[in-house]
Design an enzyme around this catalytic site. Sequence first.
Site, PDB file in Angstrom:
ATOM      1  N   LYS A 293       8.047   2.509  10.473  1.00 51.54           N
ATOM      2  CA  LYS A 293       8.812   3.395   9.600  1.00 51.54           C
ATOM      3  C   LYS A 293       9.918   4.122  10.336  1.00 51.54           C
ATOM      4  CE  LYS A 293       5.755   7.343  10.095  1.00 51.54           C
ATOM      5  NZ  LYS A 293       5.219   8.543   9.499  1.00 51.54           N
TER       6      LYS A 293
ATOM      7  N   GLN B 201       7.894  13.420  -6.324  1.00 52.04           N
ATOM      8  CA  GLN B 201       8.583  12.661  -5.275  1.00 52.04           C
ATOM      9  C   GLN B 201       9.786  11.951  -5.876  1.00 52.04           C
ATOM     10  OE1 GLN B 201       5.181  10.140  -4.235  1.00 52.04           O
ATOM     11  NE2 GLN B 201       5.200  11.093  -2.222  1.00 52.04           N
TER      12      GLN B 201
ATOM     13  N   HIS C  41       8.667   1.656   0.990  1.00 48.36           N
ATOM     14  CA  HIS C  41       8.554   2.955   0.303  1.00 48.36           C
ATOM     15  C   HIS C  41       9.696   3.804   0.841  1.00 48.36           C
ATOM     16  CE1 HIS C  41       4.063   2.304  -0.250  1.00 48.36           C
ATOM     17  NE2 HIS C  41       4.290   1.569   0.817  1.00 48.36           N
TER      18      HIS C  41
ATOM     19  N   HIS D  34      10.252   2.046  -4.715  1.00 44.80           N
ATOM     20  CA  HIS D  34       9.648   0.958  -3.963  1.00 44.80           C
ATOM     21  C   HIS D  34      10.525  -0.265  -4.097  1.00 44.80           C
ATOM     22  CE1 HIS D  34       6.279   3.751  -4.593  1.00 44.80           C
ATOM     23  NE2 HIS D  34       6.088   3.456  -3.315  1.00 44.80           N
TER      24      HIS D  34
ATOM     25  N   ASP E 213      10.698   9.035  -5.582  1.00 41.76           N
ATOM     26  CA  ASP E 213      10.077   7.843  -5.024  1.00 41.76           C
ATOM     27  C   ASP E 213      10.802   6.575  -5.453  1.00 41.76           C
ATOM     28  OD1 ASP E 213       8.187   6.737  -3.454  1.00 41.76           O
ATOM     29  OD2 ASP E 213       6.479   7.196  -4.746  1.00 41.76           O
TER      30      ASP E 213
ATOM     31  N   CYS F 145       2.905   4.464  -5.621  1.00 42.27           N
ATOM     32  CA  CYS F 145       2.996   3.050  -5.203  1.00 42.27           C
ATOM     33  C   CYS F 145       2.085   2.099  -5.984  1.00 42.27           C
ATOM     34  CB  CYS F 145       2.751   2.892  -3.717  1.00 42.27           C
ATOM     35  SG  CYS F 145       2.741   4.384  -2.749  1.00 42.27           S
TER      36      CYS F 145
ATOM     37  N   ARG G 191      -2.202  16.316  -5.158  1.00 41.26           N
ATOM     38  CA  ARG G 191      -3.079  16.183  -3.999  1.00 41.26           C
ATOM     39  C   ARG G 191      -3.762  17.515  -3.751  1.00 41.26           C
ATOM     40  NH1 ARG G 191       1.156  12.937  -0.172  1.00 41.26           N
ATOM     41  NH2 ARG G 191       1.669  11.345  -1.708  1.00 41.26           N
TER      42      ARG G 191
HETATM   43 ZN   LIG Z   1       4.988   4.466  -1.941  1.00 46.34          ZN
END
Ligand SMILES: [Zn+2]
Length: 648
Positions: free
Chosen positions: A470, A382, A516, A386, A384, A335, A364
Amino acid sequence: MIKITLPDGSVKEFAAGITPMDVAKSISEGLARNVISASFNGTTVETVTPLTTDGSLVLFTWNDEGGKKAFWHSTSHVMAQVLEEMYPGIKLTLGPAIANGFYYDVDFEDHKITDADFKKIEDRVLEISRDKHEFKLRPVSKAEALEVYKDNVYKTELISNLEDGTITFCDHSTFTDLCRGGHIPNTGIIKAMKVMSVAGAYWRGDEKNKQLTRVYGISFPKQKDLTEYLELLEEAKRRDHRKLGKELELFAFSSKVGQGLPLWLPKGAALRDRLEQFLKRAQKKAGYEQVVTPHIGQKELYVTSGHYAKYGADSFQPINTPAEGEEFLLKPMNCPHHCEIYNVRPWSYKDLPKRYAEFGTVYRYEQSGELHGLTRVRGFTQDDAHIFCTPEQLDEEFKKVIDLVLYVFGSLGFENFTAQISLRDQENREKYIGSDENWEKAENAIINAARDKGLNTVVEYGEAAFYGPKLDFMVKDALGRQWQLGTIQVDYNLPERFDLTYKGSDDQLHRPVMIHRAPFGSMERFIAILLEHTAGNFPLWLMPEQAIILSLSEKYEIYAKKVLDLLENHEIRALIDNRNETIGKKIRDAEMQKTPFMLIVGEEEEKNGTISIRRHGQEGKGNITVTIEEFAAIVTEEINKTLKVFTV
Ligand SMILES: [Zn+2]
Ligand SMILES: [Zn+2]
């Protein structure tokens, strides 16, 4: 009189001192027979606990999580009783219910518990249970509690940390335990019990403390339930993604590379690539733009995003440059990078929404004991994206993201799911960042979008992050296990921290809202779940090899090659098993690899320009003989059954 609110919203009046069991009886005798536990104002209570104030009451049966918890925790008391009987002088510590069953941590002193004892323990637990002993909570003073447990350092430590006046003992049969409650009415409903395993466990989870023995068990109200549970465990073992990943040659781990860092083998990498291409195609149609960002970022970036304050000390430590004293962190999230992409130029409301997508690899730190196959790793990718939009666009954007997630689930055979909507705690609005007005807009957008798409929803108040509400998709796999997949999260925090703006129709600068979203979540975890859900029999469009050509002997090698070429023309992924092995052996190996179609070629087939098809897992069903064109049509038809065309 007190007012009791039930889960359906109805309010009933009762005399103070009424018990949950009485309330159940007032509803129906049938319910009362099945109620085994309850929760009052969010706290677990006994079915016989007198209720003295207004409040909301939930009655639990075995079918509720709360019911199972009480059932299992209660069984742990009976097991503790039996352990004390069988191994005199042992010290009991704690015995909570867990996701599947319960455990009791015990200091066995000089005794040793072995697998051979399990059956004896189980039999004795059931023998005691048959006598229908009631579980009774009794308040005790701290002094009295300390006196009772003066020879047990563990219970003494627990009691020392409790406040006088809040301490209770639980009695059943001849046994007493320190316990704060949460029991079934009596032992009579425990009809099946199994000791699952024993393992070492440090007192209070601290390795500086003495190592105790954790005895795991599970119990059920019917013998049949236990049998089914054990069968399910066996099936889960067969489907374990770590086992299948090895057999199907998808991924591996190397201690030299490092733990928690998966290595994708050619077949696994090809599988991932197909999944990525599948999502990229749909995302392109949905108006996403692909971006690429580096695997590391300056520490400052994560200080700005707030990730450093939250995870910095507990994660991988900064990488330092030799000369310039710069500090970089391995990317824990994509992000912040995407926010900086948004910030590259100014935007007008007419440009929005912007949708940036990246298969972004993040790192992580997880303790080595927490690592598990592909589901808990230290580096993962991910899917991912945005979305930066105006508050007015949230509604529409949310619906679009849901469409995409449903497309993904549909194409991969996940049919059983619910949408969990996490909203603010209405009582504590000051905990959350962002204006009241925006929160309302966002929460309504999520609720409306979920309703509009006909999703089966559960609303959880107080479960939202401080920066936004969310929606999580909770997916049930083929074994009935629940997984969280596909998160869609609204965020008011990062746009603030990165000072993201757009010019509105009023010519003023405004903050965009950020969404997200990741339908797969992480490629690693998703593939692990998919492997266990399908047992490696992926949908045909995703299979590493859709067909394997097995020649009856070397004589037909040229024909086999010709078949392969024709299949390639039809974009069917296939290979030839040319080994000098018997056809039986070739079939067995192809079955192991779960290849959907085995294409057998011999004299007849060569002469007629055909192939004989044998399907995976359909031994004895007989082969069918078809032309290549006919086979291609079979494959296309089957693919189209699961892989639909994504439309917006
Ligand atoms: Zn994010
Ligand atoms: Zn208890």
